[in-house]
Scaffold this motif. Sequence first.
Motif, PDB file in Angstrom:
ATOM      1  N   GLY A   1       3.674  25.852  10.773  1.00  0.00           N
ATOM      2  CA  GLY A   1       3.494  25.621  12.104  1.00  0.00           C
ATOM      3  C   GLY A   1       1.998  25.353  12.668  1.00  0.00           C
ATOM      4  N   ALA A   2       1.846  26.049  13.548  1.00  0.00           N
ATOM      5  CA  ALA A   2       0.680  25.928  14.558  1.00  0.00           C
ATOM      6  C   ALA A   2      -0.890  26.316  13.414  1.00  0.00           C
ATOM      7  CB  ALA A   2       0.399  27.083  15.375  1.00  0.00           C
ATOM      8  N   LYS A   3      -0.420  27.154  12.534  1.00  0.00           N
ATOM      9  CA  LYS A   3      -1.779  27.242  11.777  1.00  0.00           C
ATOM     10  C   LYS A   3      -2.113  26.307  10.799  1.00  0.00           C
ATOM     11  CE  LYS A   3      -0.982  32.418  10.849  1.00  0.00           C
ATOM     12  NZ  LYS A   3      -0.597  33.259   9.801  1.00  0.00           N
TER      13      LYS A   3
ATOM     14  N   ASP B   1      -5.454  25.758   2.605  1.00  0.00           N
ATOM     15  CA  ASP B   1      -4.247  26.270   2.346  1.00  0.00           C
ATOM     16  C   ASP B   1      -2.944  25.677   2.770  1.00  0.00           C
ATOM     17  OD1 ASP B   1      -2.147  28.228   1.772  1.00  0.00           O
ATOM     18  OD2 ASP B   1      -3.226  30.091   2.887  1.00  0.00           O
ATOM     19  N   ASN B   2      -1.976  25.345   1.905  1.00  0.00           N
ATOM     20  CA  ASN B   2      -0.732  24.769   2.316  1.00  0.00           C
ATOM     21  C   ASN B   2       0.500  25.659   2.153  1.00  0.00           C
ATOM     22  OD1 ASN B   2       0.878  22.669   3.232  1.00  0.00           O
ATOM     23  ND2 ASN B   2       0.780  21.595   1.503  1.00  0.00           N
ATOM     24  N   SER B   3       0.258  26.907   1.968  1.00  0.00           N
ATOM     25  CA  SER B   3       1.187  27.773   1.731  1.00  0.00           C
ATOM     26  C   SER B   3       2.368  28.047   2.640  1.00  0.00           C
ATOM     27  CB  SER B   3       0.814  29.187   1.103  1.00  0.00           C
ATOM     28  OG  SER B   3       0.017  29.699   2.195  1.00  0.00           O
ATOM     29  N   ARG B   4       3.513  28.685   2.428  1.00  0.00           N
ATOM     30  CA  ARG B   4       4.248  29.125   3.658  1.00  0.00           C
ATOM     31  C   ARG B   4       3.768  29.959   4.679  1.00  0.00           C
ATOM     32  NH1 ARG B   4       9.348  31.555   0.440  1.00  0.00           N
ATOM     33  NH2 ARG B   4       8.521  30.724  -1.455  1.00  0.00           N
ATOM     34  N   SER B   5       2.623  30.679   4.563  1.00  0.00           N
ATOM     35  CA  SER B   5       2.110  31.412   5.455  1.00  0.00           C
ATOM     36  C   SER B   5       1.220  30.570   6.677  1.00  0.00           C
ATOM     37  CB  SER B   5       0.854  32.510   4.943  1.00  0.00           C
ATOM     38  OG  SER B   5      -0.053  31.725   4.329  1.00  0.00           O
TER      39      SER B   5
ATOM     40  N   LYS C   1     -16.469  13.148  11.445  1.00  0.00           N
ATOM     41  CA  LYS C   1     -18.042  13.351  11.898  1.00  0.00           C
ATOM     42  C   LYS C   1     -18.941  12.864  10.490  1.00  0.00           C
ATOM     43  CE  LYS C   1     -17.411  16.422  15.798  1.00  0.00           C
ATOM     44  NZ  LYS C   1     -17.479  17.696  16.312  1.00  0.00           N
ATOM     45  N   LEU C   2     -18.200  12.807   9.406  1.00  0.00           N
ATOM     46  CA  LEU C   2     -18.966  12.496   8.260  1.00  0.00           C
ATOM     47  C   LEU C   2     -19.713  11.152   8.480  1.00  0.00           C
ATOM     48  CD1 LEU C   2     -16.866  13.848   5.328  1.00  0.00           C
ATOM     49  CD2 LEU C   2     -18.938  14.888   6.443  1.00  0.00           C
ATOM     50  N   GLN C   3     -20.864  10.818   7.640  1.00  0.00           N
ATOM     51  CA  GLN C   3     -21.351   9.483   7.771  1.00  0.00           C
ATOM     52  C   GLN C   3     -20.869   8.800   6.665  1.00  0.00           C
ATOM     53  OE1 GLN C   3     -23.844   8.776  10.218  1.00  0.00           O
ATOM     54  NE2 GLN C   3     -22.986  10.683  11.364  1.00  0.00           N
ATOM     55  N   ALA C   4     -21.217   7.584   6.827  1.00  0.00           N
ATOM     56  CA  ALA C   4     -20.870   6.525   5.678  1.00  0.00           C
ATOM     57  C   ALA C   4     -21.545   6.865   4.448  1.00  0.00           C
ATOM     58  CB  ALA C   4     -21.016   5.106   6.137  1.00  0.00           C
ATOM     59  N   SER C   5     -22.673   7.473   4.407  1.00  0.00           N
ATOM     60  CA  SER C   5     -23.285   8.036   3.234  1.00  0.00           C
ATOM     61  C   SER C   5     -22.696   8.966   2.439  1.00  0.00           C
ATOM     62  CB  SER C   5     -24.617   7.908   3.477  1.00  0.00           C
ATOM     63  OG  SER C   5     -24.914   8.769   4.358  1.00  0.00           O
ATOM     64  N   GLN C   6     -21.722   9.778   3.142  1.00  0.00           N
ATOM     65  CA  GLN C   6     -21.190  11.068   2.541  1.00  0.00           C
ATOM     66  C   GLN C   6     -19.910  10.550   2.070  1.00  0.00           C
ATOM     67  OE1 GLN C   6     -21.933  12.878   6.572  1.00  0.00           O
ATOM     68  NE2 GLN C   6     -22.691  14.663   5.346  1.00  0.00           N
ATOM     69  N   SER C   7     -19.449  11.531   1.293  1.00  0.00           N
ATOM     70  CA  SER C   7     -18.154  11.154   0.438  1.00  0.00           C
ATOM     71  C   SER C   7     -17.430  12.685   0.554  1.00  0.00           C
ATOM     72  CB  SER C   7     -18.268  10.739  -0.813  1.00  0.00           C
ATOM     73  OG  SER C   7     -19.083  11.440  -1.811  1.00  0.00           O
ATOM     74  N   PHE C   8     -16.102  12.577   0.243  1.00  0.00           N
ATOM     75  CA  PHE C   8     -15.605  13.940   0.640  1.00  0.00           C
ATOM     76  C   PHE C   8     -14.106  14.026  -0.454  1.00  0.00           C
ATOM     77  CE2 PHE C   8     -13.698  11.368   3.579  1.00  0.00           C
ATOM     78  CZ  PHE C   8     -12.155  11.638   3.497  1.00  0.00           C
ATOM     79  N   TYR C   9     -13.723  15.081  -0.747  1.00  0.00           N
ATOM     80  CA  TYR C   9     -12.474  15.202  -1.443  1.00  0.00           C
ATOM     81  C   TYR C   9     -11.811  16.293  -0.618  1.00  0.00           C
ATOM     82  CZ  TYR C   9     -15.228  13.600  -5.472  1.00  0.00           C
ATOM     83  OH  TYR C   9     -15.869  12.929  -6.495  1.00  0.00           O
ATOM     84  N   ILE C  10     -10.297  16.202  -0.699  1.00  0.00           N
ATOM     85  CA  ILE C  10      -9.375  17.254  -0.025  1.00  0.00           C
ATOM     86  C   ILE C  10      -8.439  17.638  -1.064  1.00  0.00           C
ATOM     87  CG2 ILE C  10      -7.732  17.732   1.868  1.00  0.00           C
ATOM     88  CD1 ILE C  10      -9.052  15.200   3.232  1.00  0.00           C
ATOM     89  N   ILE C  11      -8.370  19.056  -1.187  1.00  0.00           N
ATOM     90  CA  ILE C  11      -7.562  19.628  -2.068  1.00  0.00           C
ATOM     91  C   ILE C  11      -6.643  20.718  -1.270  1.00  0.00           C
ATOM     92  CG2 ILE C  11      -7.210  21.309  -4.105  1.00  0.00           C
ATOM     93  CD1 ILE C  11      -9.895  20.373  -4.830  1.00  0.00           C
ATOM     94  N   PHE C  12      -5.318  20.287  -1.252  1.00  0.00           N
ATOM     95  CA  PHE C  12      -4.222  21.282  -0.844  1.00  0.00           C
ATOM     96  C   PHE C  12      -3.620  22.006  -1.701  1.00  0.00           C
ATOM     97  CE2 PHE C  12      -4.453  17.609   2.237  1.00  0.00           C
ATOM     98  CZ  PHE C  12      -4.463  18.434   3.410  1.00  0.00           C
TER      99      PHE C  12
END
Length: 73
Positions: A43-45, A36-40, A59-70
């Motif tokens: 700051g610290a959240k 979540d990248n909303s106004r709520s 902490k992911l291993q080289a054999s793992q993959s990831f996506y990030i969605i904001f």
Amino acid sequence: LFTELGDGMSDKPGAGNTATFFGVPAKGKKFCFVVDNSRSMKGAKFENALYELAVAVDKLQASQSFYIIFFSD
């Protein structure tokens, strides 16, 4: 929010098939982090979410993959 994608599941500890985000464990080879990248989240959240995301990805291993969605809406 944290989602495991695809297969490659294993119950063996240290098999490179796990990840943790905000203390929530998951098993898999592919992960999608939805943050979540909303106004709520100003700051610290949002800073805390970014920190937890960085820890999880680091902490992911080289054999793992990831996506990030904001999202903000």
